[in-house]
Design a protein around this motif. Structure first.
Motif, PDB file in Angstrom:
ATOM      1  N   VAL A  20      21.424-123.668  -7.456  1.00 59.39           N
ATOM      2  CA  VAL A  20      21.627-121.792  -6.733  1.00 59.39           C
ATOM      3  C   VAL A  20      19.908-122.148  -5.545  1.00 59.39           C
ATOM      4  N   LEU A  21      19.970-122.234  -4.057  1.00 62.34           N
ATOM      5  CA  LEU A  21      19.269-122.182  -3.676  1.00 62.34           C
ATOM      6  C   LEU A  21      18.676-120.767  -2.623  1.00 62.34           C
ATOM      7  N   VAL A  22      17.538-120.024  -2.965  1.00 61.23           N
ATOM      8  CA  VAL A  22      17.739-118.774  -2.090  1.00 61.23           C
ATOM      9  C   VAL A  22      16.546-118.764  -1.674  1.00 61.23           C
ATOM     10  N   THR A  23      17.088-117.998  -0.393  1.00 61.01           N
ATOM     11  CA  THR A  23      16.127-118.633   1.178  1.00 61.01           C
ATOM     12  C   THR A  23      15.620-117.022   0.548  1.00 61.01           C
ATOM     13  N   GLY A  24      13.811-116.742   1.715  1.00 63.56           N
ATOM     14  CA  GLY A  24      13.677-115.350   0.876  1.00 63.56           C
ATOM     15  C   GLY A  24      13.693-114.667   0.232  1.00 63.56           C
TER      16      GLY A  24
END
Length: 354
Positions: free
Chosen positions: A184-188
Motif C-alpha cells: 500500500v502506498l500512502v500519500t500525505g
C-alpha cells in the motif's frame, strides 16, 4: 454556552467565539458535554467554500486567496451558515430525550460524524459539523444512534483524534479490501488521515510505503511505515512501475498521474480528498489498460465505526495528538494546521465551566 460560530465563507474572521444557547433535545437525541474536539481539513475547506466547482486549487492555495462567498461550497449542498463546526467529538452524555436509554448518562462516547440518514442501503449522508451544528462548543446534541460508548484509558484529546481521520481512513482501507498480501502506498502520510491509514493498513498486515516531508520521515516510520519516500521525489523513479497494489491518496493534484504508473495491474486507487488540488490529469490508457479500480470514499460503510471502537478497546491503534489548543484558539489551530509542520492531529479543548 461558549461556542465557535462560523458565520460564512472566508478567513479566520468568520470564526466567532461567543455565547449561544445550549441545544434543546429532540426525539431520539442525546446531549453531550464536549470534552475534546479534533481539527480537520473538512472544517477549513467548508469555511473556505473549497467544495465549490469554482475552486481549482488545493486547500492551502484557497486559504491564501481573497475570501469569496460560494453558494455551492459546502460538503453536500449549501452550508447552513451561521452554524457550529466540529466533526470530531469526544464527549460525555449529560442528558437523553424521552425514550432514549438513560443508562447512557455519564458515559464517555465518540460520535459517528458521518450519518446515513436513510440507512446503510442509501449512500446519502449528513455530517456533524458540516450539515448541522457540531463539536466546537461546550455542548452538542446528536442522535442517540450515533454515539458509541468507549471503554479505554486514552485521554479525551487522544479519543478526539479518532472519528473523522480514522473513520475516513478505515473506510478507505475497508473499501479497497486491503489485506496482508498488499503493498500500500500512502500519500500525505504525516497528516491525520494519512497517519491513520498507515496504522490501519499495517493492522491488516499490509506492507506500507509512505510519502511525507523529509523532516517527518522518522516519525512516520515509528508508527509502522515499512518504507518512506520524501515528498517531492519522483515516485516512479523511487518505486518503479507496477510496484504497488493499493494507492491511498488524499493529495491528488500534480502527482496523480504518477500514482497510476506505480500501480500493478488490477490495482486499487482510493481517495477521500484532494488537498493538493482537485483537478488532475488522467491518462486513460493507464486506467483501462491496467484494469485499475478508482474508488471514491465519502459515506462510511456500516462496519467502519464499530471496527474503530473495537480497535481502541484492544489498543490496536496509536492516537497521535500533535498539539492541543483552547476552543477560543481555533484560528491559531487552523493557521498552524495549514503550515503542515505537524504529524497527527490537532485537538481543541472547550472550557469545562458554563
Amino acid at each position: 454556552m461558549k461556542a465557535v460560530v462560523t458565520v460564512g465563507n472566508g478567513g479566520y474572521d468568520k470564526l466567532v467565539y461567543c455565547d449561544v444557547p445550549i441545544p434543546a433535545l429532540g426525539a431520539g437525541e442525546v446531549l453531550l458535554q464536549v470534552l475534546a474536539a479534533g481539527v480537520n481539513n473538512t472544517e477549513i475547506n467548508t469555511r473556505l467554500g473549497w467544495y465549490s466547482s469554482s475552486v481549482t486549487g488545493g486547500t492551502e492555495e484557497t486559504a491564501s486567496a481573497e475570501a469569496t462567498e460560494r453558494a455551492d461550497g459546502g460538503w453536500n449542498e449549501g452550508t447552513p451558515f451561521p452554524f457550529i463546526q466540529g466533526t470530531d467529538c469526544c464527549g460525555r452524555v449529560a442528558a437523553v430525550a424521552p425514550g432514549v436509554d438513560a443508562a447512557l448518562i455519564g458515559k464517555r462516547v465518540l460520535v459517528r460524524a458521518c450519518m446515513r440518514k436513510d440507512g446503510f442501503g442509501s449512500m446519502d449522508t449528513v455530517w456533524m459539523g458540516s450539515d448541522f451544528d457540531g463539536a466546537f462548543a461546550q455542548w452538542v446534541k446528536v442522535p442517540a444512534t450515533e454515539v458509541f460508548v468507549v471503554e479505554s484509558d486514552w485521554s479525551d484529546a487522544e479519543l478526539a483524534t479518532i472519528p473523522c481521520a480514522y473513520g475516513t481512513a478505515e473506510n478507505m482501507v475497508h473499501r479497497a479490501q486491503v489485506s496482508s498480501a498488499d503493498h500500500v502506498l500512502v500519500t500525505g502520510a504525516s497528516g491525520g488521515v494519512g497517519s491513520a491509514v498507515v496504522q490501519l493498513a499495517k493492522r491488516r498486515g499490509a506492507t506500507v510505503t509512505a510519502i511525507v516531508g523529509a523532516s517527518k520521515m522518522d516519525q512516520v516510520r515509528a508508527i509502522g511505515a515499512d518504507h518512506v519516500i520524501a515528498r517531492g521525489e519522483d515516485i516512479v523513479a523511487s518505486l518503479g512501475e507496477n510496484a504497488v497494489d493499493v494507492v491511498v491518496d488524499n493529495v491528488a493534484g500534480a502527482t496523480f498521474g504518477s500514482m497510476l504508473k506505480v500501480m500493478k495491474r488490477a490495482g486499487r486507487y482510493v481517495s477521500s480528498g484532494a488537498i493538493g488540488g482537485p483537478l488532475v490529469a488522467l491518462d486513460m490508457r493507464d486506467f483501462y489498460l491496467k484494469d485499475l479500480r478508482l474508488i471514491g470514499c465519502t459515506a462510511w460503510d456500516e462496519p467502519v465505526f464499530p471496527n474503530l471502537i473495537g480497535y481502541i478497546k484492544r489498543n490496536e491503534l496509536r492516537p497521535i495528538v500533535a498539539k492541543t489548543f483552547p476552543l477560543e484558539g481555533i484560528a491559531d489551530a487552523q493557521h498552524e494546521f495549514l503550515e503542515k509542520k505537524h504529524v497527527g492531529n490537532f485537538v481543541l479543548v472547550p472550557p469545562s465551566d458554563g
